[in-house]
Each structure stands twice: as structure tokens, then as C-alpha cells.
Scaffold this motif. Structure first.
Motif, mmCIF file in Angstrom:
data_model
loop_
_atom_site.group_PDB
_atom_site.id
_atom_site.type_symbol
_atom_site.label_atom_id
_atom_site.label_comp_id
_atom_site.label_asym_id
_atom_site.label_seq_id
_atom_site.Cartn_x
_atom_site.Cartn_y
_atom_site.Cartn_z
ATOM 1 N N ARG A 130 0.841 -1.206 0.000
ATOM 2 C CA ARG A 130 0.000 0.000 0.000
ATOM 3 C C ARG A 130 0.873 1.253 0.000
ATOM 4 N N ASP A 131 1.958 1.184 -0.768
ATOM 5 C CA ASP A 131 2.983 2.231 -0.747
ATOM 6 C C ASP A 131 2.686 3.266 -1.826
ATOM 7 N N GLY A 132 1.924 4.310 -1.479
ATOM 8 C CA GLY A 132 1.503 5.320 -2.444
ATOM 9 C C GLY A 132 2.640 6.032 -3.154
ATOM 10 N N PRO A 133 3.688 6.521 -2.446
ATOM 11 C CA PRO A 133 4.773 7.209 -3.147
ATOM 12 C C PRO A 133 5.473 6.347 -4.196
ATOM 13 N N VAL A 134 5.664 5.057 -3.918
ATOM 14 C CA VAL A 134 6.324 4.189 -4.894
ATOM 15 C C VAL A 134 5.426 3.979 -6.110
ATOM 16 N N ILE A 135 4.141 3.720 -5.869
ATOM 17 C CA ILE A 135 3.210 3.521 -6.983
ATOM 18 C C ILE A 135 3.144 4.784 -7.841
ATOM 19 N N ALA A 136 3.032 5.943 -7.183
ATOM 20 C CA ALA A 136 2.982 7.201 -7.927
ATOM 21 C C ALA A 136 4.298 7.463 -8.653
ATOM 22 N N GLY A 137 5.415 7.054 -8.045
ATOM 23 C CA GLY A 137 6.708 7.228 -8.702
ATOM 24 C C GLY A 137 6.814 6.420 -9.973
ATOM 25 N N VAL A 138 6.323 5.178 -9.943
ATOM 26 C CA VAL A 138 6.319 4.349 -11.155
ATOM 27 C C VAL A 138 5.452 4.989 -12.233
ATOM 28 N N VAL A 139 4.281 5.490 -11.835
ATOM 29 C CA VAL A 139 3.385 6.136 -12.803
ATOM 30 C C VAL A 139 4.033 7.397 -13.379
ATOM 31 N N ALA A 140 4.719 8.168 -12.532
ATOM 32 C CA ALA A 140 5.367 9.398 -12.998
ATOM 33 C C ALA A 140 6.480 9.097 -13.991
ATOM 34 N N VAL A 141 7.303 8.075 -13.709
ATOM 35 C CA VAL A 141 8.391 7.705 -14.617
ATOM 36 C C VAL A 141 7.831 7.210 -15.943
ATOM 37 N N ALA A 142 6.829 6.327 -15.875
ATOM 38 C CA ALA A 142 6.219 5.827 -17.102
ATOM 39 C C ALA A 142 5.549 6.955 -17.879
#
Length: 335
Positions: A300-312
Motif C-alpha cells: 500500500r505504498d503510495g509514493p512508490v506507486i505514484a513514482g512508477v506512474v510518474a516515470v512511465a
């Protein structure tokens, strides 16, 4: 009295003036597109943060040690800032995004460093799949276009429609079954080497093909349609009437005009390839962003999930901008 010499080239309507105006329009167009897509990415990231918030549990609970007390979990929740409103946490995370600060994961690791290690492997996998997609769809679409309405055209179009409907994980499982289990030609999983990447190039074959097959179907249809539209242009019909060979008409007269549509289709496939890479990397145990994303969802790690979305999103935005430039170049700067 002699009149002063003037530089008519820079005057209004002169060649230099028109060139500066054209360059200025293109710069404004590029900046406008970038701002528009940055806003869309920001909205998508906000949706990601909200979606993580709606999942059962939170990062403090998901990463807690077995038997950890309620007080310990509450302290971890405060440390991670989960006791603050989600809008406030998202605003703080977005404030660091322009500087490359993607926040800290639920396990205390900087997200930027966490993504920096697997990102090249995902980029390699997606880049190879995009290259295979481009070459295969161009060859198949061109082959069908040389025989419009014939048996080859119908076979290519029907096959492209069929593979287009196949999800990546279905293709991946079928490839593993045939080439790894039955024929034993290629490895079924990816083993990491000393540098963290795949141990052998053979371990890339099945993941790349699994990613590329559905996109080959999609882009073959686009290539075939773009070539068919361009083939009806007057200059192409004139080349045919002049008796030029079919392959020469296709390469010299039809393909250049069809490039903008082909580039747009490939740019769209970039996002599909990055999204499909998450599933394919999981199936083949490929060391990429898919593995990181799967773990982040579990935590449930929001910053990591958002980081992957931002990079992609940054990669997709760059490819879409390149496709726009190709389209502008092919149209001579006209919108």
C-alpha cells in the motif's frame, strides 16, 4: 540624396521573418503540448494517490513486523505521515517532483533510488518490444498493401485482428508452454546476473515477444490503413500509371506520407507496452519496474506507486512529443 540601405530579409514578410515566426509557432506549440500533458499526468497521479487510499489497510499495517503492537503501528503511521489528509500528502509529494524527489517508500528507502535500479531493465524490455513491433508491423502492413484485397491482405488483416485481442499474459503463458516447456528452446524465467539485469540475452526473447505480439496486431492494422489512404493520393496514382514497380511506389511514394499515422500508432503503443511490462515481468520474473510495482501495491505504498506512474508518464510523454514532431515535419509545419 541616397536612400539608406535596409535589410529586406528581416522585414515583415521576408524569408528570415517567416523562419523566425515558424520557429516561434513550433516552440509555442511544443510548450503548450507539454503543459497540457503535464496537467493530465498530475490528474492521473492524484487519482493514484486516492486509489491507494481506498485500498483496505495502509502502508503502516502492510509493512509491520509480525506481532508488532498497536502502539508501534500507530507510531509507524505517524512517521509515514499517514495520519495527515491525503490531499496534503499528495501536495507535498508533488512539490518535490520537479526536482526529482519522489518521496520515501514505506520501508524508508528513497523512491528515486528504488526505481533507478530496475528502470533500465524495463526500458530495455519495452524498447526492444517497440523495435520488434515497428519492424514486424511495417513489414506485414506493407506486404498486405502490395496486394490490396487479395488473399495475403485478408490473411494479414485477419491475423492482426486475432492477435490484437490477446492479452499479454495469455501470450506469455502460451510462449512459456510451447518454447520453454515443450520445445525447451528458451528459458521460462529470467535469472538476474551480477549487475542485476538478465543473465543472458536468451532470457529477453520470450518477454519481448509476449509484449510485442498484441501491439504488432494493432500497428499492422494502422500501417495497412495508413498506406491504403496514402495510395489514393494523386501523386501515387501518377507513379502507378508511369509503370513504376509496386515495391518502389510503396517505399518512395506511399510510405513517406503514411509516416505520421504510423508514428502516432507506435507512440500509443509505448504506453501499452509499459503497462503490459508490469504483467509480463511478473510472469517471467524479469527484474524491472513491474516487480517493484507489485511489491508497492502489496505494501500500500503510495509514493512508490505514484513514482512508477510518474516515470512511465514521462517516457510516454517524450515519445508522444516525438511523434508530434514527426507529424509536424511530414506536414511541413502545418497543424
Amino acid at each position: 540624396m541616397a536612400e539608406p540601405l535596409t535589410d529586406t530579409a528581416g522585414a515583415a514578410g521576408g524569408p528570415a521573418f517567416r523562419l523566425r515566426r515558424s520557429v516561434g509557432r513550433r516552440v509555442v506549440t511544443v510548450l503548450t503540448v507539454l503543459v497540457h500533458r503535464a496537467l493530465l499526468l498530475a490528474v492521473l497521479l492524484a487519482v493514484v494517490f486516492a486509489a491507494v487510499e481506498l485500498l483496505p489497510g495502509d502502508a503502516a499495517t502492510a509493512t509491520a513486523e509480525r506481532g508488532e503492537s498497536a502502539a508501534g503501528i500507530a507510531g509507524r503511521r505517524a512517521l509515514l505521515g499517514l495520519d495527515r489528509p491525503v490531499a496534503e500528502r499528495f501536495a507535498d509529494w508533488m512539490a518535490g517532483l520537479p526536482t526529482g524527489d519522489l518521496g520515501t517508500s514505506a520501508r524508508g528507502e528513497p523512491v528515486a533510488g528504488l526505481l533507478a535500479r530496475p528502470f533500465p531493465d524495463t526500458l530495455l524490455l519495452g524498447g526492444l518490444a517497440l523495435l520488434v513491433t515497428f519492424l514486424a508491423s511495417l513489414a506485414l502492413g506493407g506486404w498486405a498493401a502490395l496486394r490490396p484485397g487479395g488473399r495475403t491482405d485478408r490473411a494479414v488483416s485477419g491475423g492482426a485482428t486475432a492477435v490484437l485481442a490477446l492479452p499479454e499474459f495469455v501470450v506469455a503463458v502460451a510462449l512459456v508452454l510451447v518454447f520453454a516447456q515443450w520445445l525447451e528452446w528458451l528459458p521460462a524465467v529470467t535469472l538476474a546476473g551480477g549487475d542485476g539485469g538478465p543473465e543472458s540475452w536468451r532470457m529477453l526473447v520470450l518477454p519481448v515477444v509476449a509484449l510485442a505480439v498484441p501491439q504488432i496486431g494493432w500497428n499492422t492494422r494502422i500501417v495497412r490503413a495508413a498506406l491504403a489512404d496514402e495510395a489514393r493520393a494523386p501523386h501515387v496514382e501518377a507513379a502507378v500509371l508511369d509503370g513504376l514497380p509496386g515495391h518502389r511506389v510503396l517505399l518512395r511514394h506511399v510510405l513517406p506520407g503514411a509516416l505520421p499515422a504510423i508514428a502516432a500508432g507506435l507512440a500509443t503503443s509505448t504506453g501499452m507496452l509499459l503497462g503490459g511490462a508490469v504483467v509480463v515481468e511478473t510472469v517471467f520474473n524479469h527484474p524491472g519496474l513491474g516487480t517493484v510495482l507489485a511489491g508497492a501495491v502489496s505494501d500500500r505504498d503510495g509514493p512508490v506507486i505514484a513514482g512508477v506512474v510518474a516515470v512511465a508518464g514521462a517516457v510516454v510523454t517524450g515519445v508522444l512529443l516525438l511523434a508530434d514532431l514527426v507529424r509536424a515535419r511530414a506536414s511541413g509545419g502545418r497543424p
